[in-house]
Design an enzyme around this catalytic site. Structure first.
Site, short mmCIF file in Angstrom:
data_model
loop_
_atom_site.label_atom_id
_atom_site.label_comp_id
_atom_site.label_asym_id
_atom_site.label_seq_id
_atom_site.Cartn_x
_atom_site.Cartn_y
_atom_site.Cartn_z
N ASP A 34 0.81 -1.23 0.00
CA ASP A 34 0.00 0.00 0.00
C ASP A 34 0.85 1.27 0.00
OD1 ASP A 34 1.05 0.00 2.51
OD2 ASP A 34 -0.85 0.16 3.58
N LYS A 189 16.46 41.42 -6.63
CA LYS A 189 15.47 40.55 -7.29
C LYS A 189 14.11 40.68 -6.62
CE LYS A 189 15.15 36.07 -6.26
NZ LYS A 189 15.41 34.62 -6.15
N ASP A 215 24.37 30.80 -4.76
CA ASP A 215 23.05 30.69 -4.13
C ASP A 215 23.07 29.46 -3.23
OD1 ASP A 215 20.46 31.39 -3.57
OD2 ASP A 215 19.80 31.43 -5.65
N ASP A 219 17.06 25.55 -7.98
CA ASP A 219 15.88 24.68 -8.10
C ASP A 219 15.49 24.61 -9.58
OD1 ASP A 219 13.48 23.37 -7.96
OD2 ASP A 219 12.59 24.61 -6.39
N THR A 220 14.62 25.50 -10.03
CA THR A 220 14.26 25.50 -11.46
C THR A 220 15.32 26.23 -12.29
OG1 THR A 220 13.07 27.59 -11.28
CG2 THR A 220 11.80 25.58 -10.88
N ALA A 221 16.31 26.80 -11.65
CA ALA A 221 17.42 27.54 -12.28
C ALA A 221 16.98 28.87 -12.89
CB ALA A 221 18.17 26.69 -13.30
N GLY A 222 15.75 29.30 -12.58
CA GLY A 222 15.29 30.59 -13.09
C GLY A 222 16.10 31.74 -12.51
C1 R5P Z 1 15.52 31.67 -2.89
O1 R5P Z 1 15.40 32.52 -2.03
C2 R5P Z 1 16.67 30.71 -2.92
O2 R5P Z 1 17.80 31.20 -2.28
C3 R5P Z 1 17.01 30.35 -4.36
O3 R5P Z 1 17.39 31.55 -5.02
C4 R5P Z 1 15.83 29.75 -5.06
O4 R5P Z 1 15.30 28.68 -4.32
C5 R5P Z 1 16.24 29.27 -6.43
O5 R5P Z 1 15.09 28.82 -7.08
P1 R5P Z 1 15.02 28.73 -8.66
O6 R5P Z 1 16.27 28.00 -9.11
O7 R5P Z 1 13.76 27.94 -8.91
O8 R5P Z 1 14.95 30.10 -9.22
#
Ligand code: R5P
Length: 287
Positions: A34, A189, A215, A219-222
């Site tokens: 499960d 930003k 950083d 995450d998504t590298a945006g």
């Molecule tokens: C945000 O405050 C974090 O320090 C990172 O800048 C953020 O998590 C990066 O996310 P992403 O790669 O999606 O822009």
């Protein structure tokens, strides 16, 4: 001393035990039909000082449950001290209410880990350092910067400026800048909604410079790719990016690949599937 791990980052746990010259503890994570998780600890831990290496990365909920169940099993098996080693602490980005009725998941997860039976926690680059205080047990909060700084020192780049991609990361960027003897700049930003970033302004001198953006998380590298583009548009000659935690979800690999960033330096707090790897990403070990 005994070191165990769940499924989240076995490769890192193996590197740690190799470094220490001890065997990895015998334990298995099992799944019931499960979907429920159970843990079999296959050796005695009675009276032992036990460490559990388990970043709470994607699949975050599964990895958190593995960690909690492993702590519970170790506690019930009479381990004398249990220290989760959580190189990446998931759910950290919900660490305060930013609007009415928001949850604070960073605190919730800290409560769960403590209640399960952890005696202290080792972690790295918490998204907000104040999360240390969400635990009522000792927290060893280690920075990734010394490892990243060493890489750039050996690389020996000249004419460098370190850039924080947002105000929240200034302390980390300053730490790196001081270690490699470079000046600091900051990207102003504004984030209109989660996972969408918008660059407003660059504070500091980046024209004609090699830039190292740092950083805690990519995450998504945006954030990092848009930041890099703005820096190049404003006269930087080369952009390197680095982070402690390569969450790398959704479009991250494609964005990094297509971006102006020359090299992306990450650590192995979170494992990256080898098939997804792209040549411009270099991984440093935190083991
Ligand atoms: C945000 O405050 C974090 O320090 C990172 O800048 C953020 O998590 C990066 O996310 P992403 O790669 O999606 O822009």
């Amino acid at each position: 001393l005994k070191i165990f791990c769940g499924n989240a980052n076995r490769a890192l746990a193996e590197e740690i035990v190799d470094y220490l010259g001890v065997p990895l503890g015998e334990a298995k994570v099992k799944r019931f039909q499960d979907g429920e998780t159970t843990i079999a600890i296959d050796e005695s831990v009675r009276g032992a000082d036990v460490f559990v290496v388990q970043p709470t990365c994607n699949p975050t909920n599964d990895n958190i449950m593995e960690l909690l169940i492993m702590i519970d099993a170790l506690k019930r098996a009479s381990a004398s001290r249990i220290t989760p080693v959580i190189p990446y602490y998931g759910y950290a980005r919900q660490e305060r209410k930013s609007k009415a009725r928001d949850p604070i998941t960073a605190k919730l997860v800290a409560n769960l880990i403590t209640t399960a039976g952890a005696d202290r926690v080792v972690t790295m680059d918490l998204h907000a350092p104040a999360i240390q205080g969400f635990f009522d047990i000792p927290v060893d909060h280690l920075p990734g910067v010394p490892i990243l700084a060493e890489y750039f020192k050996v690389k020996g780049l000249d004419n460098v400026v370190v850039v924080s991609p947002d105000h929240g990361g200034v302390q980390r960027a300053r730490n790196l800048a001081e270690r490699i003897g470079a000046p600091l700049a900051i990207i102003d930003k504004r984030r209109p909604e989660p996972n969408v970033s918008e660059i407003m302004n660059v504070i500091g001198d980046i024209e004609g410079k090699r830039v190292i953006m740092i950083d805690d998380i990519i995450d998504t590298a945006g954030t990092i790719t848009q930041g890099a583009q703005v820096l190049m548009d404003r006269g930087a000659i080369e952009v390197y990016a680095c982070c402690t935690h390569p969450v790398l979800s959704g479009p991250a690999f494609e964005r990094l690949e297509k971006s102006v960033i020359k090299e992306v330096i990450i650590t192995n707090t979170i494992p990256v599937h080898p098939e997804k790897m792209i040549p411009k990403i270099k991984t440093l070990s935190v083991a």
